[in-house]
Write an enzyme that holds these catalytic residues in place. Structure first.
Site, mmCIF file in Angstrom:
data_model
loop_
_atom_site.group_PDB
_atom_site.id
_atom_site.type_symbol
_atom_site.label_atom_id
_atom_site.label_comp_id
_atom_site.label_asym_id
_atom_site.label_seq_id
_atom_site.Cartn_x
_atom_site.Cartn_y
_atom_site.Cartn_z
ATOM 1 C CD GLN A 35 -3.013 0.887 0.067
ATOM 2 O OE1 GLN A 35 -3.312 -0.242 -0.328
ATOM 3 N NE2 GLN A 35 -3.525 1.990 -0.468
ATOM 4 C CB ALA A 58 -6.306 4.043 1.457
ATOM 5 C CB SER A 115 -5.625 0.241 2.179
ATOM 6 O OG SER A 115 -6.239 -0.593 1.225
ATOM 7 C CG HIS A 153 -7.368 -3.421 -1.173
ATOM 8 N ND1 HIS A 153 -7.926 -4.441 -1.917
ATOM 9 C CD2 HIS A 153 -7.918 -2.274 -1.639
ATOM 10 C CE1 HIS A 153 -8.760 -3.935 -2.809
ATOM 11 N NE2 HIS A 153 -8.780 -2.612 -2.658
ATOM 12 C CG ASP A 212 -10.216 -3.071 -5.983
ATOM 13 O OD1 ASP A 212 -11.036 -2.865 -5.065
ATOM 14 O OD2 ASP A 212 -9.131 -2.466 -6.074
ATOM 15 C CD GLU A 227 -12.503 3.304 -4.770
ATOM 16 O OE1 GLU A 227 -12.365 2.125 -4.384
ATOM 17 O OE2 GLU A 227 -11.605 4.150 -4.685
ATOM 18 C CD1 TRP A 252 -12.503 -1.020 -7.713
ATOM 19 C CD2 TRP A 252 -13.554 0.574 -8.874
ATOM 20 N NE1 TRP A 252 -11.885 0.184 -7.419
ATOM 21 C CE2 TRP A 252 -12.511 1.179 -8.128
ATOM 22 C CE3 TRP A 252 -14.354 1.387 -9.692
ATOM 23 C CZ2 TRP A 252 -12.253 2.553 -8.165
ATOM 24 C CZ3 TRP A 252 -14.080 2.760 -9.710
ATOM 25 C CH2 TRP A 252 -13.055 3.323 -8.966
ATOM 26 C CG HIS A 253 -13.141 -1.090 -2.631
ATOM 27 N ND1 HIS A 253 -11.770 -1.116 -2.433
ATOM 28 C CD2 HIS A 253 -13.686 -1.297 -1.404
ATOM 29 C CE1 HIS A 253 -11.517 -1.330 -1.142
ATOM 30 N NE2 HIS A 253 -12.668 -1.437 -0.502
HETATM 31 ZN ZN LIG Z 1 -10.157 -1.483 -3.761
#
Ligand SMILES: [Zn+2]
Length: 274
Positions: free
Chosen positions: A150, A171, A176, A178, A185, A234, A236-237
Site C-alpha cells: 500500500q 488510501a 486501506s 485491502h 476489486d 467505487e 468495483w471495490h
Molecule cells: Zn479497492
C-alpha cells in the site's frame, strides 16, 4: 293484594325501555358492525403476515448490540477502517490468506491475488452466482495488500501524479481495507469499465451491487457518500463483512459502515499529508 295489578314503578319501566333500546343498538351494531369488523381484520391479515416475514428476514437487531465481532480489531471481519480509523496494529497481516479457487484462474485471478480465507471462499461463491445468473466470469483485480504494498502504491501515485491525486485515489498506508484482506476489486469479463466508475452501470456491475450481500460483500464506497466514507464512488471495490452484516445493511438500506455503527464521518485524515 292479589289480583291487584299495580302498574310497574316508573323506575323499572325506564330500566326496561333502556335495556330494550340498548339491546337494539347492540343488535344493530352486531348485525352491521360485525362484517365491517371482520373485513377490517381480514384486510389486516396480509400485513401482519408481511410483518412476520419481514421480522424473519431481517436478523434480530440484538445480534449487533453488543456487536458480535469487534469493529476496532484488524482481525475482525467487521473492522471499520477509514481515513479517521487507522488499522491497528498498523502493519497487520491476516493470519489466514487463500487464493480463491475460480473455475478459470488465469482469467479470474490474473495477478495471482489472495484474500483472507473467509473472503476468498465468499468470492468463489459470488463468482459461481454470477455464472448462474448468466453474467460471465468474475475477475479479481486487487485483493490483499501488505502495508508495504500500500505504501508503494500510494508513493508511486504521489510521485507520478502528485500528492492531491494520491490522497484522492489511494488510501494512505495503514488506512486501506485491502490490508485487511477483506477488500476485493472486481470486474467482469467482457463488461469493460475495469476499475472505472462506469462499471456500476454495466449489467454485471449493477447485479453485483444488488446481490453481493448474499455472499457477504458490500459496495464500500457507494455513490454520494464521499463526505462520510472519504472516497468517491467505487463500484468495483467490494468489502467482505459476512452475510449477516451485509444482509442487515441491505434490509435496513444503510449504505455505509460508518452510518451502520454510528461512527464519525471520515471525509479526511486527521493528520495532514506528509
Ligand atoms: Zn479497492
Amino acid at each position: 293484594m292479589a289480583g291487584n295489578k299495580r302498574p310497574l314503578p316508573m323506575r323499572l319501566r325506564r330500566l326496561i325501555t333502556l335495556s330494550v333500546a340498548g339491546a337494539l343498538v347492540i343488535g344493530v351494531t352486531g348485525l352491521f358492525g360485525l362484517p365491517k369488523l371482520l373485513s377490517e381484520h381480514v384486510a389486516q391479515l396480509p400485513d401482519s403476515i408481511q410483518n412476520i416475514a419481514d421480522q424473519v428476514q431481517a436478523k434480530p437487531v440484538t445480534i449487533f448490540d453488543p456487536p458480535k465481532y469487534s469493529i476496532d480489531e484488524a482481525g475482525s471481519i467487521w473492522a471499520v477502517v477509514n481515513k479517521q480509523r487507522q488499522i491497528s496494529p498498523l502493519k497487520y497481516k491476516p493470519s489466514r490468506l487463500s487464493y480463491p479457487t475460480f473455475p478459470k484462474p488465469k482469467i479470474q485471478n490474473p495477478y495471482g491475488l489472495q484474500l483472507r480465507t473467509e473472503a476468498a471462499l465468499a468470492a468463489e461463491q459470488l463468482a459461481a452466482s454470477m455464472q448462474e445468473a448468466g453474467l460471465g466470469n468474475l475477475i479479481l483485480n486487487s485483493g490483499f495488500r501488505t502495508y508495504k504494498n500500500q505504501q508503494g502504491l500510494y508513493n508511486r501515485t504521489k510521485d507520478t501524479r502528485g500528492l492531491a491525486v494520491a490522497e484522492k485515489l489511494s488510501a494512505r498506508p495503514g488506512h486501506s481495507e485491502h490490508q485487511l484482506g477483506l477488500a476485493a476489486d472486481f470486474s467482469v469479463q467482457g463488461e469493460g469499465c475495469v476499475i472505472m466508475v462506469c462499471f456500476g452501470k454495466t449489467e454485471a456491475g449493477a447485479w453485483l451491487a444488488e446481490n453481493a450481500h448474499q455472499q457477504g460483500f458490500i459496495v464500500r464506497y457507494p455513490r454520494g457518500y464521499k463526505a462520510i466514507t472519504g472516497f468517491q464512488y467505487e463500484p468495483w471495490h467490494f468489502r467482505y463483512v459476512g452475510v449477516e452484516l451485509a444482509t442487515e445493511m441491505k434490509v435496513k438500506a444503510i449504505a455505509t459502515l460508518e452510518e451502520f455503527w454510528s461512527l464519525e464521518s471520515a471525509p479526511d485524515y486527521a493528520a495532514p499529508a506528509g
